[in-house]
Scaffold this motif. Structure first.
Motif, PDB file in Angstrom:
ATOM      1  N   GLN A 123       0.908  -1.300  -0.175  1.00  0.00           N
ATOM      2  CA  GLN A 123      -0.083   0.021   0.077  1.00  0.00           C
ATOM      3  C   GLN A 123       0.906   1.193   0.000  1.00  0.00           C
ATOM      4  O   GLN A 123       0.561   2.150  -0.554  1.00  0.00           O
ATOM      5  N   ASP A 180       5.488  -1.474  14.073  1.00  0.00           N
ATOM      6  CA  ASP A 180       4.602  -2.345  14.511  1.00  0.00           C
ATOM      7  C   ASP A 180       5.630  -3.664  14.701  1.00  0.00           C
ATOM      8  O   ASP A 180       6.537  -3.678  13.895  1.00  0.00           O
ATOM      9  N   VAL A 239      -1.396  -6.889  25.915  1.00  0.00           N
ATOM     10  CA  VAL A 239      -1.328  -7.087  27.569  1.00  0.00           C
ATOM     11  C   VAL A 239      -2.614  -7.659  28.119  1.00  0.00           C
ATOM     12  O   VAL A 239      -3.668  -7.208  27.613  1.00  0.00           O
ATOM     13  N   GLU A 240      -2.281  -8.628  28.677  1.00  0.00           N
ATOM     14  CA  GLU A 240      -3.507  -9.514  29.057  1.00  0.00           C
ATOM     15  C   GLU A 240      -3.640  -9.834  30.469  1.00  0.00           C
ATOM     16  O   GLU A 240      -4.702 -10.158  31.057  1.00  0.00           O
ATOM     17  N   GLY A 258      -4.237  -4.033  24.763  1.00  0.00           N
ATOM     18  CA  GLY A 258      -4.355  -5.499  25.308  1.00  0.00           C
ATOM     19  C   GLY A 258      -5.525  -5.876  25.678  1.00  0.00           C
ATOM     20  O   GLY A 258      -6.504  -4.956  26.145  1.00  0.00           O
TER      21      GLY A 258
HETATM   22  P1  C2E Z   1      -1.342  -6.022  14.538  1.00  0.00           P
HETATM   23  O1  C2E Z   1      -1.416  -4.976  13.699  1.00  0.00           O
HETATM   24  O2  C2E Z   1      -0.150  -6.597  15.200  1.00  0.00           O
HETATM   25  O3  C2E Z   1      -2.761  -6.206  15.467  1.00  0.00           O
HETATM   26  C1  C2E Z   1      -2.839  -6.282  16.719  1.00  0.00           C
HETATM   27  C2  C2E Z   1      -3.413  -7.551  16.928  1.00  0.00           C
HETATM   28  O4  C2E Z   1      -3.373  -8.107  18.162  1.00  0.00           O
HETATM   29  C3  C2E Z   1      -4.797  -7.666  16.500  1.00  0.00           C
HETATM   30  O5  C2E Z   1      -5.246  -8.740  15.970  1.00  0.00           O
HETATM   31  C4  C2E Z   1      -5.586  -7.404  17.838  1.00  0.00           C
HETATM   32  O6  C2E Z   1      -7.083  -7.804  17.751  1.00  0.00           O
HETATM   33  C5  C2E Z   1      -4.824  -8.589  18.326  1.00  0.00           C
HETATM   34  N1  C2E Z   1      -4.782  -8.160  20.032  1.00  0.00           N
HETATM   35  C6  C2E Z   1      -5.073  -6.965  20.559  1.00  0.00           C
HETATM   36  N2  C2E Z   1      -4.853  -7.186  22.146  1.00  0.00           N
HETATM   37  C7  C2E Z   1      -4.586  -8.466  22.122  1.00  0.00           C
HETATM   38  C8  C2E Z   1      -4.212  -9.049  23.372  1.00  0.00           C
HETATM   39  O7  C2E Z   1      -4.170  -8.651  24.563  1.00  0.00           O
HETATM   40  N3  C2E Z   1      -3.885 -10.292  23.268  1.00  0.00           N
HETATM   41  C9  C2E Z   1      -3.584 -11.020  21.977  1.00  0.00           C
HETATM   42  N4  C2E Z   1      -3.303 -12.481  21.793  1.00  0.00           N
HETATM   43  N5  C2E Z   1      -4.182 -10.288  20.886  1.00  0.00           N
HETATM   44  C10 C2E Z   1      -4.453  -9.075  21.037  1.00  0.00           C
HETATM   45  P2  C2E Z   1      -6.132  -8.814  14.333  1.00  0.00           P
HETATM   46  O8  C2E Z   1      -7.121  -7.834  14.521  1.00  0.00           O
HETATM   47  O9  C2E Z   1      -6.592 -10.168  14.325  1.00  0.00           O
HETATM   48  O10 C2E Z   1      -5.325  -8.572  13.128  1.00  0.00           O
HETATM   49  C11 C2E Z   1      -3.973  -9.350  12.898  1.00  0.00           C
HETATM   50  C12 C2E Z   1      -3.128  -8.425  12.056  1.00  0.00           C
HETATM   51  O11 C2E Z   1      -3.739  -8.130  10.726  1.00  0.00           O
HETATM   52  C13 C2E Z   1      -2.758  -6.949  12.609  1.00  0.00           C
HETATM   53  O12 C2E Z   1      -1.667  -7.279  13.636  1.00  0.00           O
HETATM   54  C14 C2E Z   1      -2.463  -6.456  11.296  1.00  0.00           C
HETATM   55  O13 C2E Z   1      -0.956  -6.747  10.985  1.00  0.00           O
HETATM   56  C15 C2E Z   1      -3.066  -6.985  10.119  1.00  0.00           C
HETATM   57  N6  C2E Z   1      -4.050  -6.203   9.886  1.00  0.00           N
HETATM   58  C16 C2E Z   1      -5.468  -5.811  10.636  1.00  0.00           C
HETATM   59  N7  C2E Z   1      -6.091  -4.788  10.163  1.00  0.00           N
HETATM   60  C17 C2E Z   1      -5.264  -4.569   8.966  1.00  0.00           C
HETATM   61  C18 C2E Z   1      -5.570  -3.204   8.085  1.00  0.00           C
HETATM   62  O14 C2E Z   1      -6.429  -2.698   7.995  1.00  0.00           O
HETATM   63  N8  C2E Z   1      -4.683  -3.037   7.105  1.00  0.00           N
HETATM   64  C19 C2E Z   1      -3.243  -4.028   7.069  1.00  0.00           C
HETATM   65  N9  C2E Z   1      -2.400  -3.691   6.051  1.00  0.00           N
HETATM   66  N10 C2E Z   1      -3.171  -4.712   7.818  1.00  0.00           N
HETATM   67  C20 C2E Z   1      -4.338  -5.188   8.943  1.00  0.00           C
END
Ligand code: C2E
Ligand code: CA
Ligand code: CA
Length: 280
Positions: A123, A180, A239-240, A258
């Motif tokens: 992007q 990130d 953070v959990e 978290g």
């Molecule tokens: P990320 O950017 O590292 O986002 C953080 C992820 O950790 C998110 O997963 C979030 O829901 C999750 N998370 C938050 N708090 C906790 C916690 O306490 N424990 C655990 N185990 N997980 C937690 P999610 O929403 O499933 O997204 C996964 C990945 O997908 C993201 O990792 C990011 O790399 C990608 N992503 C999500 N939305 C977008 C977007 O709009 N554009 C792009 N390019 N990538 C995206």
């Protein structure tokens, strides 16, 4: 034994076929969902470690498909990248986030909450990325300091000069840039020294064991100190537990994110959470 091998080969082939079929189905459904702008952000709050004050919100793409149910971004983001859909998907998430951020800024008490949007390397390398962002900020009248872009270390592989230029332009606009998943990839020290990043998000895998493991606690403390020397704010992801939070506060981490503090929520849940009647 030969026969057994044959059977397992067949099974394996069937398995690959299923996998391939799912990918094809996913890609078709994804293309449609992107066209129709049905992929929306969820919002996860980020808090000041010391005061507990709400500082920002990360926008996380969510996709619910009629047939497939919820599909994880870990599955559909890479697919959007290879299917050449990430530009369009990213733009629609970005615009959505900017509209919600502006409405919040205008209508809510917490005026200075920043919105953080993930951007994949594909992007960022699209021509017009910065101009498009500038136009969106102007159209929706959002102060640029309330927007942050989250990029990953993979963006910088091979000393990607173009990427560094794009990030520098964003910083010149007043938009923040966070690195990130810090610690998971390619060494980021060279990147930090470029000066186009103002925030470090330490990956959840570094947070997981800090309460039980002294070595990991010490490592986290060192990362935070190093970041502060470089004038970077530090966010701890994932953070959990209260124990993890206590260690992070002790180590002078700036911002916490978290499930312990808040989970990602839909716009419908986010409004009452922010004490807002409506965001549009
Ligand atoms: P990320 O950017 O590292 O986002 C953080 C992820 O950790 C998110 O997963 C979030 O829901 C999750 N998370 C938050 N708090 C906790 C916690 O306490 N424990 C655990 N185990 N997980 C937690 P999610 O929403 O499933 O997204 C996964 C990945 O997908 C993201 O990792 C990011 O790399 C990608 N992503 C999500 N939305 C977008 C977007 O709009 N554009 C792009 N390019 N990538 C995206
Ligand atoms: Ca992120
Ligand atoms: Ca992350």
């Amino acid at each position: 034994a030969k026969q057994k091998q044959g059977v397992s080969c067949l099974r394996y082939a069937g398995h690959v076929d299923d996998h391939h079929q799912r990918l094809l189905l996913l890609e078709n459904r994804l293309r449609k969902a992107v066209e129709e702008r049905r992929i929306k952000p969820f919002y996860q709050p980020l808090f000041c470690a010391r005061s507990g004050q709400l500082m920002g919100v990360e926008c996380l793409a969510r996709w619910h498909d009629e047939e497939l149910g919820w599909v994880s971004p870990d599955e559909f983001i890479p697919l959007a990248e290879t299917a050449n859909l990430i530009g369009k998907l990213g733009d629609s998430i970005l615009e959505h986030a900017i509209i919600v951020a502006q409405a919040l800024h205008q209508n809510c008490d917490q005026k200075d909450v920043y919105f953080s949007v993930n951007a994949s390397p594909y992007q960022l390398s699209e021509i017009g990325f910065v101009d498009n962002m500038k136009a969106l900020l102007e159209r929706h009248q959002l102060p640029p300091r309330l927007l942050k872009i989250e990029v990953t270390e993979s963006l910088f592989i091979g000393g990607n000069l173009q990427a560094i230029n794009v990030l520098t332009e964003l910083r010149n606009l007043g938009v923040g840039v966070a690195l990130d998943d810090f610690g998971t990839g390619y060494s980021a020290f060279a990147v930090l020294k470029e000066g186009c990043i103002d925030m470090l998000k330490v990956d959840k895998s570094f947070v997981q064991n800090i309460a039980e493991n002294d070595q990991e606690k010490a490592l986290m403390t060192e990362i935070i100190q190093m970041a502060h020397i470089m004038n970077l704010q530090v966010v701890a992801e994932g953070v959990e537990t209260e124990e993890q939070k206590a260690v992070l506060v002790g180590a002078e981490c700036d911002i916490l994110q978290g499930y312990l503090l808040a989970k990602p929520m839909s716009e419908a849940d986010f409004c009452p959470y922010m004490n807002c009647n409506g965001l549009k």
